[in-house]
Design an enzyme around this catalytic site. Sequence first.
Site, PDB file in Angstrom:
ATOM      1  N   HIS A  70     -25.682 -32.960  63.936  1.00 22.54           N
ATOM      2  CA  HIS A  70     -24.787 -31.974  63.332  1.00 22.54           C
ATOM      3  C   HIS A  70     -24.405 -32.347  61.900  1.00 22.54           C
ATOM      4  O   HIS A  70     -24.291 -33.520  61.570  1.00 22.54           O
ATOM      5  CB  HIS A  70     -23.501 -31.851  64.159  1.00 22.54           C
ATOM      6  CG  HIS A  70     -23.754 -31.619  65.614  1.00 22.54           C
ATOM      7  ND1 HIS A  70     -23.031 -32.245  66.588  1.00 22.54           N
ATOM      8  CD2 HIS A  70     -24.659 -30.843  66.253  1.00 22.54           C
ATOM      9  CE1 HIS A  70     -23.471 -31.863  67.776  1.00 22.54           C
ATOM     10  NE2 HIS A  70     -24.468 -31.015  67.595  1.00 22.54           N
ATOM     11  N   ASP A 176     -27.510 -27.949  71.202  1.00 21.86           N
ATOM     12  CA  ASP A 176     -28.347 -28.891  70.455  1.00 21.86           C
ATOM     13  C   ASP A 176     -29.833 -28.624  70.690  1.00 21.86           C
ATOM     14  O   ASP A 176     -30.644 -28.762  69.778  1.00 21.86           O
ATOM     15  CB  ASP A 176     -27.988 -30.328  70.819  1.00 21.86           C
ATOM     16  CG  ASP A 176     -26.598 -30.720  70.332  1.00 21.86           C
ATOM     17  OD1 ASP A 176     -26.057 -30.029  69.450  1.00 21.86           O
ATOM     18  OD2 ASP A 176     -26.055 -31.711  70.839  1.00 21.86           O
TER      19      ASP A 176
END
Length: 191
Positions: A70, A176
């Site tokens: 991230h 993700d």
Amino acid sequence: MGAITTPRFDITPLPLSGLCLVQRKRMGDARGFLERLFCAEELTRAGWDGPIAQINHTYTAAAGTLRGMHFQRPPHAEKKLVMCLKGRVFDVAVDTRKGSPTFLKWHGEILAPEAANALLIPEGFAHGFQTLTDDVEMLYCHSAVYAPDHEGGLHPQDPAINIQWPDELVTLSDRDQGHPFLGDSFEGVAL
């Protein structure tokens, strides 16, 4: 920047410019110890140049879980100081800075409480980790507040980055897993 020694930290630059390993110095006696987790004055020398905007604590139940990769884009790009309070993790930063000589290169470190270490991750880096034990707790200091409209992510198994995760992947969130693999059009994060 060369290695930096302060009263509470030993700070070592890593191969990706701006990324540092922060080794906390414990002061202790028969009762136990004290270690400073953050010191703005001392960490300024390693690139931390503002206040802490958020502190987050995470818990991950199972070994082999992967969280990441991230980052936040400007104007909400953030620095992170990341440490492991319980268990062990393989913590990874990927340089996503547009025009950087280490663009899309990654670096990983094992973080653990007994090592008293942390990663200082500059703006323009993606971050993630894989748990090496069950029952992992992480602490993050962020220089900017979370801004979902400015969040980005890299697929943690993208062959263009080729992160060498140490263990078999057990769990990866849908979010993700949903990050697409990079194509030729990804130019990086302009800071």
